[in-house]
Design an enzyme around this catalytic site. Structure first.
Site, PDB file in Angstrom:
ATOM      1  N   LYS A  89     -10.277 -11.400   5.905  1.00  0.00           N
ATOM      2  CA  LYS A  89      -9.660 -10.482   6.866  1.00  0.00           C
ATOM      3  C   LYS A  89      -8.697 -11.166   7.820  1.00  0.00           C
ATOM      4  CE  LYS A  89     -13.136  -6.928   6.986  1.00  0.00           C
ATOM      5  NZ  LYS A  89     -13.932  -6.236   8.017  1.00  0.00           N
ATOM      6  N   GLY A 140     -18.800  -3.624   4.695  1.00  0.00           N
ATOM      7  CA  GLY A 140     -19.994  -2.791   4.864  1.00  0.00           C
ATOM      8  C   GLY A 140     -20.564  -2.854   6.270  1.00  0.00           C
ATOM      9  N   GLY A 141     -19.708  -3.181   7.241  1.00  0.00           N
ATOM     10  CA  GLY A 141     -20.154  -3.160   8.625  1.00  0.00           C
ATOM     11  C   GLY A 141     -21.008  -4.362   9.025  1.00  0.00           C
ATOM     12  N   TYR A 198     -12.190  -4.504  21.569  1.00  0.00           N
ATOM     13  CA  TYR A 198     -13.016  -3.384  21.090  1.00  0.00           C
ATOM     14  C   TYR A 198     -12.444  -2.091  21.652  1.00  0.00           C
ATOM     15  CZ  TYR A 198     -17.095  -0.564  19.987  1.00  0.00           C
ATOM     16  OH  TYR A 198     -17.915   0.402  19.484  1.00  0.00           O
ATOM     17  N   HIS A 245     -21.395   2.052  11.148  1.00  0.00           N
ATOM     18  CA  HIS A 245     -20.122   1.667  10.525  1.00  0.00           C
ATOM     19  C   HIS A 245     -20.008   2.118   9.075  1.00  0.00           C
ATOM     20  CE1 HIS A 245     -19.348  -0.537  14.144  1.00  0.00           C
ATOM     21  NE2 HIS A 245     -20.332  -1.370  13.931  1.00  0.00           N
ATOM     22  N   GLU A 258      -6.656   0.490   6.163  1.00  0.00           N
ATOM     23  CA  GLU A 258      -7.480   1.126   7.197  1.00  0.00           C
ATOM     24  C   GLU A 258      -6.962   0.801   8.594  1.00  0.00           C
ATOM     25  OE1 GLU A 258     -11.729   1.499   4.914  1.00  0.00           O
ATOM     26  OE2 GLU A 258     -11.609   0.005   6.486  1.00  0.00           O
ATOM     27  N   ASN A 293      -8.594  -2.244   1.665  1.00  0.00           N
ATOM     28  CA  ASN A 293      -9.504  -2.251   0.531  1.00  0.00           C
ATOM     29  C   ASN A 293      -8.680  -2.183  -0.747  1.00  0.00           C
ATOM     30  OD1 ASN A 293     -12.023  -2.353   1.891  1.00  0.00           O
ATOM     31  ND2 ASN A 293     -11.697  -0.239   2.518  1.00  0.00           N
ATOM     32  N   ARG A 316      -9.204  -1.460  -3.834  1.00  0.00           N
ATOM     33  CA  ARG A 316      -9.951  -0.774  -4.905  1.00  0.00           C
ATOM     34  C   ARG A 316      -9.964   0.718  -4.633  1.00  0.00           C
ATOM     35  NH1 ARG A 316     -14.032   0.829  -1.672  1.00  0.00           N
ATOM     36  NH2 ARG A 316     -14.644  -0.631  -0.049  1.00  0.00           N
TER      37      ARG A 316
HETATM   38  P1  ADP Z   1     -16.077  -3.425   7.287  1.00  0.00           P
HETATM   39  O1  ADP Z   1     -15.176  -4.112   6.305  1.00  0.00           O
HETATM   40  O2  ADP Z   1     -17.370  -4.178   7.510  1.00  0.00           O
HETATM   41  O3  ADP Z   1     -16.268  -1.990   6.999  1.00  0.00           O
HETATM   42  P2  ADP Z   1     -14.013  -2.824   9.305  1.00  0.00           P
HETATM   43  O4  ADP Z   1     -13.117  -3.847   9.892  1.00  0.00           O
HETATM   44  O5  ADP Z   1     -13.428  -1.914   8.271  1.00  0.00           O
HETATM   45  O6  ADP Z   1     -15.320  -3.551   8.705  1.00  0.00           O
HETATM   46  O7  ADP Z   1     -14.623  -1.942  10.451  1.00  0.00           O
HETATM   47  C1  ADP Z   1     -15.590  -0.952  10.197  1.00  0.00           C
HETATM   48  C2  ADP Z   1     -15.776  -0.029  11.396  1.00  0.00           C
HETATM   49  O8  ADP Z   1     -16.150  -0.769  12.560  1.00  0.00           O
HETATM   50  C3  ADP Z   1     -14.509   0.701  11.789  1.00  0.00           C
HETATM   51  O9  ADP Z   1     -14.297   1.875  11.041  1.00  0.00           O
HETATM   52  C4  ADP Z   1     -14.821   1.010  13.255  1.00  0.00           C
HETATM   53  O10 ADP Z   1     -15.733   2.093  13.322  1.00  0.00           O
HETATM   54  C5  ADP Z   1     -15.550  -0.241  13.733  1.00  0.00           C
HETATM   55  N1  ADP Z   1     -14.586  -1.218  14.298  1.00  0.00           N
HETATM   56  C6  ADP Z   1     -14.006  -2.273  13.658  1.00  0.00           C
HETATM   57  N2  ADP Z   1     -13.140  -2.945  14.471  1.00  0.00           N
HETATM   58  C7  ADP Z   1     -13.157  -2.309  15.686  1.00  0.00           C
HETATM   59  C8  ADP Z   1     -12.479  -2.499  16.939  1.00  0.00           C
HETATM   60  N3  ADP Z   1     -11.603  -3.490  17.147  1.00  0.00           N
HETATM   61  N4  ADP Z   1     -12.754  -1.619  17.944  1.00  0.00           N
HETATM   62  C9  ADP Z   1     -13.645  -0.609  17.776  1.00  0.00           C
HETATM   63  N5  ADP Z   1     -14.313  -0.380  16.610  1.00  0.00           N
HETATM   64  C10 ADP Z   1     -14.089  -1.208  15.569  1.00  0.00           C
END
Ligand code: ADP
Length: 446
Positions: free
Chosen positions: A116, A164-165, A202, A235, A275, A289, A291
């Site tokens: 990432k 996956g959060g 955040y 998430h 995303e 992503n 895929r």
């Molecule tokens: P993963 O690949 O684990 O799914 P992501 O980067 O896509 O991680 O983030 C998943 C979720 O986490 C997002 O959809 C959002 O809900 C929350 N999130 C991620 N980054 C932030 C951020 N900078 N501020 C607030 N929420 C966030």
């Protein structure tokens, strides 16, 4: 065109891919664990091969077994679906080395976006707006503190290899930072074997908006609009819709063009999802992503484009026969993810399905590999069905979704169908007023 495709997945997505192949006159090979011998995708495929015991590590993630299955059956391509090996660059290298086509982007693109930190750097250079945060990896707590005071609390610490959060921790102030920093690193090490983390501001109440792209690696790229996936628990997405209630035509065209230009510059091939977090009318890239996504059907419903068939066509080397002006968005679509979980406690609820009756009628689609008498194994993801509704407007879509949920019967196990019914009756949700925190708050307030 390919003659035979091996589907390296299970459940509803294996069936989804089988259906696309069938309509294109392509033969299918199902691979399955010993726990999935009775699965629907195994029953419907032209051929099937058992690739190992129940545990995913020994079956759906077992690269030598899957390659052997492809060789024995003479498959000329492998479709990975989502999850499992779909974003594993090493798998792509091995598939390619065996003279088999991987249906998806190149190993290099998967590697680039799977990390990432590199993904954000690449996107920023290509003109895609990103969440404000650290430049690259944050190595020490002292660096983390410096970064946090630059961007201001709250901050989020994220695993560079994340997915996956997992490996994501929020720190609201300096006191909380040390704990968040070390737990994000150790969680990431445990889950991904890599403890590199980075930091972002955040955002307090953003929406999760993602843009679907389709590209042929030959310079042709289209975007298929956005999906609003803000309804999440831990998430993890629970319900998705397109178009987003928050996105205007102007915003859609603007972000769509930014994304398409970046994807064209990368010479990316296949489907992809970019995303974003979306707050105060601004988009902030979080990840890509490389895929097919679980929620791809909402895009299919409003564009009329079969994304799996499109994936297969570009993988076979056909140039994309679509221009951006050919893409027409029609009506509104909502997807509910139905999982085998208790709708209140979210405890897993595998076991025998004594009755399975799906809703039907105009604008109702159910993607599921369940059938009456099927025994849901306890080893895998809890997703058992996706209910996808299409209608002329969001209002009509909600009315149709309500009656479809009333018709849907799954007996013998507990499911999240009742949760979806509660969500769609909530006035805030009906008004489209929700952000990424809405669902957790809603669940806590029931
Ligand atoms: P993963 O690949 O684990 O799914 P992501 O980067 O896509 O991680 O983030 C998943 C979720 O986490 C997002 O959809 C959002 O809900 C929350 N999130 C991620 N980054 C932030 C951020 N900078 N501020 C607030 N929420 C966030």
């Amino acid at each position: 065109m390919f003659e035979k495709i091996l589907i390296a997945n299970r459940g509803e997505i294996a069936l989804r891919i089988h259906r696309a192949c069938r309509e294109m006159g392509i033969k299918t090979v199902a691979v399955h664990s010993s726990a999935d011998a009775d699965a629907m995708h195994v029953r419907l495929a032209d051929e099937s091969v058992c690739i190992g015991p129940p545990s995913s590590t020994d079956s759906y993630l077992n690269i030598p077994s899957i390659i052997a299955a492809a060789e024995v059956t003479n498959a000329d391509a492998i479709h990975p679906g989502y999850g499992f090996l779909s974003e594993n660059a090493k798998f792509v290298d091995i598939v390619t080395a065996h003279g088999i086509k991987f249906i998806g982007p190149s190993a290099d693109h998967i590697r680039m976006m799977g990390d990432k930190i590199t993904a954000k750097e690449t996107m920023r250079k290509l003109g895609v707006p990103c969440v404000p945060g650290s430049e690259g990896e944050v190595l020490t707590l002292a660096d983390a503190e410096r970064e946090a005071s630059k961007m201001g609390y709250p901050v989020i610490i994220k695993a560079s290899a994340g997915g996956g959060g997992r490996g994501m921790k929020v720190a609201v102030d300096k006191e909380a930072l040390s704990e968040a920093f070390s737990s994000a690193r150790s969680e990431s090490k445990l889950a991904f074997g890599n403890d590199a983390v980075y930091m972002e501001k955040y955002l307090s109440g953003p929406r999760h908006i993602e843009v679907q792209v389709l590209a042929d690696g030959q310079g042709n790229v289209v975007h298929l609009g956005e999906r609003d996936c803000s309804l999440q628990r831990r998430h993890q997405k629970a319900l998705e819709e397109s178009p987003s209630p928050a996105i205007t035509d102007e915003l859609r065209s603007r972000i769509g063009k930014t994304v398409s230009d970046a994807i064209r510059d990368m010479r990316y091939e296949g489907v992809g999802t970019i995303e974003f977090l979306f707050e105060n009318d601004e988009f902030y890239f979080i990840e890509m992503n490389t895929r097919l996504q679980v929620e791809h059907p909402v895009t299919e419903m409003i564009t009329g484009i079969d994304l799996v068939q499109a994936q297969i066509n570009v993988a076979a080397g056909y140039p994309l026969d679509l221009k951006q002006e050919d893409i027409k968005f029609s009506g509104h679509a909502i997807e509910c993810r139905v999982t085998a979980e208790d709708p209140r406690t979210f405890a897993a609820s595998p076991g025998p399905v004594t009755e399975f009756h799906v809703p039907g009628g105009l604008g109702v689609r159910v993607d599921s590999a369940l059938y009456t008498g099927y025994n849901i194994p306890p080893y895998y993801d809890s997703l058992i069905a996706k209910l996808i509704i299409h209608a002329a407007s969001r209002e009509e879509c909600l009315l149709r979704l309500n009656r479809a949920l009333e018709e849907f019967v799954v007996s013998g196990i507990r499911t999240t169908l009742p949760l979806h019914q509660e969500i769609i009756h909530n006035p805030e949700f009906r008004d489209g007023h929700y952000d990424i925190h809405w669902l957790e708050k809603f669940i806590a307030s029931r």
